[in-house]
Design a protein around this motif. Structure first.
Motif, mmCIF file in Angstrom:
data_model
loop_
_atom_site.group_PDB
_atom_site.id
_atom_site.type_symbol
_atom_site.label_atom_id
_atom_site.label_comp_id
_atom_site.label_asym_id
_atom_site.label_seq_id
_atom_site.Cartn_x
_atom_site.Cartn_y
_atom_site.Cartn_z
ATOM 1 N N GLY A 126 -3.032 73.628 4.899
ATOM 2 C CA GLY A 126 -1.628 74.247 5.347
ATOM 3 C C GLY A 126 -1.121 73.963 6.135
ATOM 4 N N ILE A 127 -1.449 73.245 7.169
ATOM 5 C CA ILE A 127 -1.096 72.802 8.320
ATOM 6 C C ILE A 127 0.216 71.304 8.229
ATOM 7 C CG2 ILE A 127 -1.462 72.003 11.091
ATOM 8 C CD1 ILE A 127 -3.408 73.555 10.485
ATOM 9 N N LYS A 128 1.378 71.408 9.331
ATOM 10 C CA LYS A 128 1.479 70.164 9.260
ATOM 11 C C LYS A 128 1.989 69.575 10.939
ATOM 12 C CE LYS A 128 6.284 67.466 8.104
ATOM 13 N NZ LYS A 128 7.636 67.574 7.410
ATOM 14 N N VAL A 129 1.088 68.445 11.415
ATOM 15 C CA VAL A 129 0.910 68.125 12.823
ATOM 16 C C VAL A 129 2.260 67.211 13.193
ATOM 17 C CG1 VAL A 129 0.046 67.447 14.762
ATOM 18 C CG2 VAL A 129 -0.934 68.657 12.370
ATOM 19 N N PHE A 130 3.374 67.420 14.647
ATOM 20 C CA PHE A 130 3.721 67.097 14.921
ATOM 21 C C PHE A 130 3.977 66.728 16.255
ATOM 22 C CE2 PHE A 130 6.477 69.500 11.717
ATOM 23 C CZ PHE A 130 7.996 68.390 11.753
ATOM 24 N N ALA A 131 4.271 65.710 16.556
ATOM 25 C CA ALA A 131 3.238 64.983 17.962
ATOM 26 C C ALA A 131 4.935 64.237 18.231
ATOM 27 C CB ALA A 131 2.260 64.681 17.868
ATOM 28 N N ALA A 132 4.345 64.100 19.971
ATOM 29 C CA ALA A 132 4.783 62.943 20.878
ATOM 30 C C ALA A 132 4.390 63.029 20.952
ATOM 31 C CB ALA A 132 7.053 63.328 21.272
ATOM 32 N N PHE A 133 4.402 61.266 21.991
ATOM 33 C CA PHE A 133 3.404 61.087 23.396
ATOM 34 C C PHE A 133 4.566 60.898 24.536
ATOM 35 C CE2 PHE A 133 1.054 59.002 19.978
ATOM 36 C CZ PHE A 133 -0.498 59.225 20.444
ATOM 37 N N GLU A 134 4.008 61.394 25.604
ATOM 38 C CA GLU A 134 4.725 61.509 26.491
ATOM 39 C C GLU A 134 4.151 60.324 27.102
ATOM 40 O OE1 GLU A 134 4.746 64.143 30.770
ATOM 41 O OE2 GLU A 134 5.340 65.226 28.726
ATOM 42 N N SER A 135 5.007 59.093 28.094
ATOM 43 C CA SER A 135 4.540 58.294 28.593
ATOM 44 C C SER A 135 4.742 57.670 29.684
ATOM 45 C CB SER A 135 3.956 57.083 27.474
ATOM 46 O OG SER A 135 3.543 57.091 26.500
ATOM 47 N N GLU A 136 4.206 57.260 30.863
ATOM 48 C CA GLU A 136 4.528 57.075 32.195
ATOM 49 C C GLU A 136 4.203 55.547 32.271
ATOM 50 O OE1 GLU A 136 2.869 61.054 34.591
ATOM 51 O OE2 GLU A 136 1.472 59.473 33.969
ATOM 52 N N PHE A 137 4.696 54.593 33.043
ATOM 53 C CA PHE A 137 4.142 53.524 32.484
ATOM 54 C C PHE A 137 5.276 52.969 34.429
ATOM 55 C CE2 PHE A 137 8.627 53.665 30.976
ATOM 56 C CZ PHE A 137 9.571 52.599 31.694
ATOM 57 N N TYR A 138 4.821 51.562 34.722
ATOM 58 C CA TYR A 138 4.822 50.743 35.842
ATOM 59 C C TYR A 138 5.931 49.682 36.027
ATOM 60 C CZ TYR A 138 1.772 53.412 39.229
ATOM 61 O OH TYR A 138 1.457 54.275 40.062
ATOM 62 N N LEU A 139 6.687 49.628 36.379
ATOM 63 C CA LEU A 139 7.735 48.531 36.674
ATOM 64 C C LEU A 139 7.011 47.394 37.619
ATOM 65 C CD1 LEU A 139 11.168 49.345 35.835
ATOM 66 C CD2 LEU A 139 10.079 48.888 34.341
ATOM 67 N N ALA A 140 6.891 46.654 37.648
ATOM 68 C CA ALA A 140 6.457 45.971 38.584
ATOM 69 C C ALA A 140 6.508 43.467 38.395
ATOM 70 C CB ALA A 140 4.905 45.683 38.632
ATOM 71 N N GLU A 195 8.506 57.374 33.058
ATOM 72 C CA GLU A 195 9.187 57.694 32.072
ATOM 73 C C GLU A 195 10.037 58.156 31.849
ATOM 74 O OE1 GLU A 195 6.309 61.518 31.892
ATOM 75 O OE2 GLU A 195 8.007 62.811 31.408
ATOM 76 N N ILE A 196 9.457 57.612 30.041
ATOM 77 C CA ILE A 196 10.399 58.163 29.572
ATOM 78 C C ILE A 196 9.951 58.847 28.053
ATOM 79 C CG2 ILE A 196 12.363 57.750 27.122
ATOM 80 C CD1 ILE A 196 12.692 54.508 29.401
ATOM 81 N N VAL A 197 10.776 59.816 27.480
ATOM 82 C CA VAL A 197 10.048 60.717 27.068
ATOM 83 C C VAL A 197 10.977 60.786 25.162
ATOM 84 C CG1 VAL A 197 9.761 63.278 26.164
ATOM 85 C CG2 VAL A 197 8.689 62.501 28.521
ATOM 86 N N LEU A 198 10.085 60.763 24.120
ATOM 87 C CA LEU A 198 11.078 60.333 22.875
ATOM 88 C C LEU A 198 11.062 61.977 22.164
ATOM 89 C CD1 LEU A 198 10.453 56.972 21.791
ATOM 90 C CD2 LEU A 198 12.475 57.410 23.067
ATOM 91 N N ARG A 199 11.439 62.615 21.594
ATOM 92 C CA ARG A 199 11.822 63.531 20.772
ATOM 93 C C ARG A 199 10.250 63.838 19.657
ATOM 94 N NH1 ARG A 199 13.825 68.228 19.265
ATOM 95 N NH2 ARG A 199 14.081 69.749 17.702
ATOM 96 N N TYR A 200 9.742 64.588 19.088
ATOM 97 C CA TYR A 200 9.124 64.906 18.899
ATOM 98 C C TYR A 200 9.559 64.314 17.471
ATOM 99 C CZ TYR A 200 10.219 69.623 17.985
ATOM 100 O OH TYR A 200 10.795 70.922 16.128
ATOM 101 N N THR A 201 8.035 63.810 16.096
ATOM 102 C CA THR A 201 8.377 64.083 14.779
ATOM 103 C C THR A 201 7.071 64.084 14.535
ATOM 104 O OG1 THR A 201 9.010 62.320 13.130
ATOM 105 C CG2 THR A 201 8.071 61.278 15.169
ATOM 106 N N ASP A 202 6.719 64.031 13.030
ATOM 107 C CA ASP A 202 5.722 64.066 12.376
ATOM 108 C C ASP A 202 4.973 63.634 12.939
ATOM 109 O OD1 ASP A 202 5.248 61.388 9.520
ATOM 110 O OD2 ASP A 202 7.072 62.417 11.232
#
Length: 450
Positions: A126-140, A195-202
């Motif tokens: 009975g559960i629907k999971v929503f998620a998003a990855f909050e990612s850090e990265f380096y420019l080099a 860091e760039i953050v995208l909105r969560y989804t399924d």
């Protein structure tokens, strides 16, 4: 879009090449490219791939895995819903794919299918999971001394944002053009770290979206600006680490009720949420082998690093492995969510999310109760407080995490027999290679791959 609509879209946009991409057990985005003249047939029948390809590890070593030998083929079958044109390239699009047997049935070596099974188990509860990855990265940029950070500036500063704006603006535009919702774009603590953050989804969409995100960030930096963008967890020996923090929430199947929300205490999670946290903490050593899977991952998981270095949880506690992210006033029921700090950019998002879901569902099914939440950095708690919060060390290296995974029947059963064997064999081979070649070699090779 259906097959016919994709064929029409390719023609209308004058697209030349379409990439059929997938994410292998090592977390590497791989695939094959189809010419537009062939898309009408290949969109449904797929492209052939040797079974042995998924036995190639992060360091590009082919490892012996029974069932993943260079005999026989599977098919790369794209998911039409993931079709996007790639703005940083000329006349090129991509889709993420399942790996299937030639008769269309499931293949045990497909990481995307592992997540689909975990999602189905959640759905049955009975559960629907929503998620998003909050990612850090380096420019080099390349130098005579190897890759070095580019566009340094004070953390969260306007000057830091300005210095990287030419690249970050293109990244945001390229993400938006593909239909993704960008919520934040900031400069982080490390020199050249962003860091760039995208909105969560399924859950499935979140994993697909994260891979599209990784491809977009890397491609924009390399193709449009001649720079490197790396999601490696510890690209520089003395630098700040990078995470891919996993935010997630549990909802009713109709998507109307956040099951983490506690109407009696708006800033605390519900009993179901606590059960889920307890299950995640119980299986954390095994989960870590999938959320922080690389040799270099464990150079990031240190005390006082905001990365989570213990099996612990707390409210807005960024030193715990699991953080309850505080809700926003007026949107408490929608915005309260959980964050897994012990997750980085070398993970395969399908496997990482699947492990988290399976562990949490076990907690709900068994009505597990979590220990007391840590009210400060676990390393600064008194011994008595650490006992009350049941603070325990995480596996200290890749090999320890893999040993924990091998012993955890719930997670290995969720992976399936072939996938579990593949991960244990290929990752242990990575560990042995990294020990042989040394830390600097492992960091550089992880940097270039991710």
């Amino acid at each position: 879009m259906n097959s016919k609509e994709i064929v029409e879209e390719v023609s209308a946009r004058d697209i030349r090449l379409i990439r059929f991409l997938y994410c292998d057990p090592a977390g590497v985005i791989r695939g094959k490219t189809v010419h537009a003249s062939q898309i009408a047939s290949k969109i449904d029948e797929g492209v052939g791939l040797t079974r042995a390809q998924n036995a190639v590890n992060l360091f590009e070593d082919l490892i012996q895995v029974d069932g993943m030998e260079p005999v026989g083929e599977v098919r790369i079958i794209p998911d039409h819903k993931t079709f996007t044109e790639l703005p940083w390239l000329n006349r090129t699009a991509s889709m993420f794919s399942d790996l299937r047997e030639q008769d269309g049935s499931e293949w045990g070596g497909c990481t995307r299918t592992v997540l689909k099974h975990a999602i189905a188990k959640a759905h049955a509860a009975g559960i629907k999971v929503f998620a998003a990855f909050e990612s850090e990265f380096y420019l080099a940029e390349d130098t005579d001394n190897g890759p070095q950070p580019w566009a340094n500036g004070p953390v969260y500063s306007s000057s830091g944002m300005d210095r990287a704006s030419a690249v970050m603006d293109d990244m945001v535009d390229n993400l938006t053009e593909q239909g993704f919702i960008v919520e934040q774009a900031i400069n982080e603590y490390g020199p050249g770290q962003q860091e760039i953050v995208l909105r969560y989804t399924d859950a499935l969409g979140a994993a697909d979206q994260h891979l599209k995100f990784r491809d977009t960030i890397r491609g924009t930096a390399e193709v449009q600006h001649g720079l490197h963008a790396s999601f490696a967890p510890k690209p520089f020996v003395d630098g700040i680490g990078s995470g891919a923090h996993l935010h997630f929430s549990l909802w009713s199947l109709d998507g109307k009720t956040n099951l983490l929300h506690n109407p009696l205490a708006q800033t605390e999670i519900s009993e179901v949420g606590k059960n889920f946290v307890a299950g995640l903490l119980e299986h954390m050593p095994a989960v870590l082998a999938l959320t922080c899977p690389s040799f270099v991952s464990y150079q990031r998981l240190k005390p006082h690093s905001w990365a989570g270095s213990t099996i612990s949880w707390g409210y807005d506690n960024r030193e715990c492995a699991v953080r309850v992210a505080s809700p926003f006033t007026g949107r408490e029921a929608e915005s309260i969510n959980l964050e897994l700090k012990t997750s980085d950019g070398t993970s395969n998002p399908y496997l990482a999310l699947a492990a988290v879901i399976l562990a949490g569902l076990d907690g709900i099914e068994k009505k597990m109760t979590p220990p007391k939440p840590a009210h400060r950095d676990p390393a600064l708690l008194t011994p008595e407080q650490q006992r009350e919060c049941n603070i325990r060390p995480l596996p200290s290296n890749q090999l320890e995490a893999l040993d924990a995974l091998e012993k955890d029947e719930l997670i290995t059963d969720g992976l399936g027999e072939l996938m579990a064997r593949c991960i244990l064999a290929t990752r242990r081979a990575e560990h042995a290679r990294a020990l042989k070649e040394g830390d600097d070699w492992a960091r550089l090779n992880t940097f270039s791959t991710f």
